[in-house]
Design a protein around this motif. Structure first.
Motif, PDB file in Angstrom:
ATOM      1  N   SER A 140      31.127  23.182 -23.132  1.00  0.00           N
ATOM      2  CA  SER A 140      32.517  23.109 -23.567  1.00  0.00           C
ATOM      3  C   SER A 140      32.577  22.788 -25.058  1.00  0.00           C
ATOM      4  O   SER A 140      31.984  21.808 -25.515  1.00  0.00           O
ATOM      5  CB  SER A 140      33.251  22.016 -22.784  1.00  0.00           C
ATOM      6  OG  SER A 140      33.177  22.267 -21.405  1.00  0.00           O
ATOM      7  N   ALA A 142      34.595  21.952 -28.879  1.00  0.00           N
ATOM      8  CA  ALA A 142      35.746  21.200 -29.352  1.00  0.00           C
ATOM      9  C   ALA A 142      36.970  22.102 -29.281  1.00  0.00           C
ATOM     10  O   ALA A 142      36.894  23.295 -29.583  1.00  0.00           O
ATOM     11  CB  ALA A 142      35.510  20.725 -30.781  1.00  0.00           C
ATOM     12  N   GLN A 143      38.117  21.536 -28.888  1.00  0.00           N
ATOM     13  CA  GLN A 143      39.314  22.347 -28.669  1.00  0.00           C
ATOM     14  C   GLN A 143      40.543  21.638 -29.215  1.00  0.00           C
ATOM     15  O   GLN A 143      40.492  20.486 -29.637  1.00  0.00           O
ATOM     16  CB  GLN A 143      39.499  22.636 -27.174  1.00  0.00           C
ATOM     17  CG  GLN A 143      38.402  23.497 -26.572  1.00  0.00           C
ATOM     18  CD  GLN A 143      38.641  23.773 -25.106  1.00  0.00           C
ATOM     19  OE1 GLN A 143      39.123  22.921 -24.371  1.00  0.00           O
ATOM     20  NE2 GLN A 143      38.308  24.968 -24.663  1.00  0.00           N
ATOM     21  N   GLY A 144      41.664  22.355 -29.163  1.00  0.00           N
ATOM     22  CA  GLY A 144      42.937  21.779 -29.574  1.00  0.00           C
ATOM     23  C   GLY A 144      43.190  21.972 -31.052  1.00  0.00           C
ATOM     24  O   GLY A 144      42.503  22.728 -31.751  1.00  0.00           O
ATOM     25  N   SER A 147      40.583  21.963 -33.766  1.00  0.00           N
ATOM     26  CA  SER A 147      39.367  21.685 -32.984  1.00  0.00           C
ATOM     27  C   SER A 147      39.038  20.195 -32.973  1.00  0.00           C
ATOM     28  O   SER A 147      37.871  19.803 -32.914  1.00  0.00           O
ATOM     29  CB  SER A 147      38.168  22.476 -33.531  1.00  0.00           C
ATOM     30  OG  SER A 147      38.371  23.865 -33.380  1.00  0.00           O
ATOM     31  N   GLU A 149      41.344  17.796 -31.191  1.00  0.00           N
ATOM     32  CA  GLU A 149      42.040  17.064 -30.127  1.00  0.00           C
ATOM     33  C   GLU A 149      41.086  16.660 -29.009  1.00  0.00           C
ATOM     34  O   GLU A 149      41.196  15.579 -28.451  1.00  0.00           O
ATOM     35  CB  GLU A 149      43.179  17.914 -29.550  1.00  0.00           C
ATOM     36  CG  GLU A 149      44.380  18.036 -30.459  1.00  0.00           C
ATOM     37  CD  GLU A 149      45.527  18.728 -29.744  1.00  0.00           C
ATOM     38  OE1 GLU A 149      46.071  18.135 -28.783  1.00  0.00           O
ATOM     39  OE2 GLU A 149      45.879  19.849 -30.129  1.00  0.00           O
ATOM     40  N   ARG A 150      40.161  17.569 -28.677  1.00  0.00           N
ATOM     41  CA  ARG A 150      39.220  17.299 -27.596  1.00  0.00           C
ATOM     42  C   ARG A 150      37.813  17.607 -28.084  1.00  0.00           C
ATOM     43  O   ARG A 150      37.540  18.717 -28.551  1.00  0.00           O
ATOM     44  CB  ARG A 150      39.574  18.136 -26.360  1.00  0.00           C
ATOM     45  CG  ARG A 150      40.864  17.686 -25.697  1.00  0.00           C
ATOM     46  CD  ARG A 150      41.276  18.602 -24.564  1.00  0.00           C
ATOM     47  NE  ARG A 150      41.716  19.900 -25.052  1.00  0.00           N
ATOM     48  CZ  ARG A 150      42.934  20.135 -25.564  1.00  0.00           C
ATOM     49  NH1 ARG A 150      43.813  19.140 -25.667  1.00  0.00           N
ATOM     50  NH2 ARG A 150      43.270  21.343 -25.969  1.00  0.00           N
ATOM     51  N   ALA A 151      36.953  16.635 -27.999  1.00  0.00           N
ATOM     52  CA  ALA A 151      35.596  16.775 -28.528  1.00  0.00           C
ATOM     53  C   ALA A 151      34.756  17.689 -27.636  1.00  0.00           C
ATOM     54  O   ALA A 151      35.022  17.854 -26.442  1.00  0.00           O
ATOM     55  CB  ALA A 151      34.941  15.401 -28.636  1.00  0.00           C
ATOM     56  N   SER A 152      33.718  18.257 -28.203  1.00  0.00           N
ATOM     57  CA  SER A 152      32.811  19.103 -27.441  1.00  0.00           C
ATOM     58  C   SER A 152      31.995  18.261 -26.460  1.00  0.00           C
ATOM     59  O   SER A 152      31.893  17.036 -26.598  1.00  0.00           O
ATOM     60  CB  SER A 152      31.846  19.830 -28.387  1.00  0.00           C
ATOM     61  OG  SER A 152      30.936  18.908 -28.969  1.00  0.00           O
ATOM     62  N   ARG A 156      30.170  14.303 -27.002  1.00  0.00           N
ATOM     63  CA  ARG A 156      30.542  13.185 -26.135  1.00  0.00           C
ATOM     64  C   ARG A 156      29.340  12.601 -25.389  1.00  0.00           C
ATOM     65  O   ARG A 156      29.498  11.689 -24.581  1.00  0.00           O
ATOM     66  CB  ARG A 156      31.606  13.629 -25.118  1.00  0.00           C
ATOM     67  CG  ARG A 156      32.982  13.823 -25.735  1.00  0.00           C
ATOM     68  CD  ARG A 156      34.001  14.248 -24.692  1.00  0.00           C
ATOM     69  NE  ARG A 156      33.955  15.680 -24.467  1.00  0.00           N
ATOM     70  CZ  ARG A 156      34.026  16.254 -23.271  1.00  0.00           C
ATOM     71  NH1 ARG A 156      34.111  15.526 -22.192  1.00  0.00           N
ATOM     72  NH2 ARG A 156      33.988  17.563 -23.161  1.00  0.00           N
TER      73      ARG A 156
END
Length: 254
Positions: A140, A142-144, A147, A149-152, A156
């Motif tokens: 997965s 990084a998104q949002g 890039s 908002e949500r870490a890869s 994590r």
């Protein structure tokens, strides 16, 4: 929105204009219908590629016991409190780690296997293992917004030790990932790793090679050692009795 997009009405309905709201009773009926539909859904988590792997391994009972003992011994040396079980399947070794005090993230790419693992944990009321659907060859990102908002998945990673049991051959042969790249990925995930090497003569590797040409001359135990020594120090190496496999415990170089 589609119904009223072009009716020329200004924001805020004028007095006497047709209502675009839904009555409380109609909304309640809709919600109840959705609830009933969702509660009636079910999926039998079978028929995916690896959902039944635990019942069809090349291990007999004695070899399974030998492998469990070797993994438990390596976990005792590794220490720490968080483990990532990479290619966890239905969680046999996730449970072994949890029983030794680890909180476990159990990652697998097969939805049937992950669902079976989740349902067993849910039925037992266990919260020390988190089963996740994910693919190490395409983790997965990084998104949002920006890039950020949500870490890869890899950013994590907080594991003290990773388990990679009966996994390397799937990455090296099934996904064409060179052994040095596999070692580099494992070194990013955790400072310590417990890795099972499955040689070409093993029945499970023979299954992978049955439908393709063997273009993997470096896929040997010597090649494995050389690749992993680039990122790790060897802590332990234990042949698994009753199998041609070897369990390695490695620690990331400073």
């Amino acid at each position: 929105q589609r119904q009223h997009a072009d009716d020329g009405r200004a924001p805020g309905a004028a007095p006497g204009a047709p209502s675009t709201s839904m009555s409380a009773s109609r909304l309640a009926t809709l919600v109840e219908s959705l609830r009933s539909t969702i509660e009636g859904l079910d999926w039998a988590p079978v028929g995916t590629v690896w959902a039944d792997y635990a019942e069809h391994t090349s291990y007999d009972d004695a070899a399974t016991a030998a492998k469990e003992a070797a993994v438990a011994a390596a976990l005792a040396v590794a220490g720490g409190s968080i483990a990532w079980d990479l290619g966890a399947n239905t969680g046999r070794y996730s449970r072994l780690a949890a029983e030794r005090g680890y909180r476990v993230v159990a990652l697998d790419m097969d939805p049937g296997a992950v669902e079976r693992h989740y349902r067993r944990l849910r039925d037992e009321g266990r919260t020390d293992i988190l089963p996740l659907l994910g693919d190490l060859t395409n983790p997965s990102p990084a998104q949002g917004w920006g890039s950020a908002e949500r870490a890869s998945l890899l950013s994590r990673a907080d594991a003290d030790v990773s388990l990679a049991l009966a996994l390397v051959h799937h990455l090296a042969i099934g996904a064409n990932v060179p052994l040095p790249m596999i070692a580099a990925l494992f070194s990013r995930i955790a400072p310590s790793a417990i890795v099972e090497f499955v040689p070409k003569e093993d029945a499970m590797v023979q299954r992978l090679l049955a439908s393709r040409r063997d273009i993997f001359p470096d896929y040997t135990i010597e090649g494995f050692r050389a690749a992993f020594r680039q990122d790790f120090e060897m802590v332990g190496e234990v042949p698994i009795d009753g199998t041609p496999r070897t369990l390695f415990h490695v620690r990331r170089r400073a």
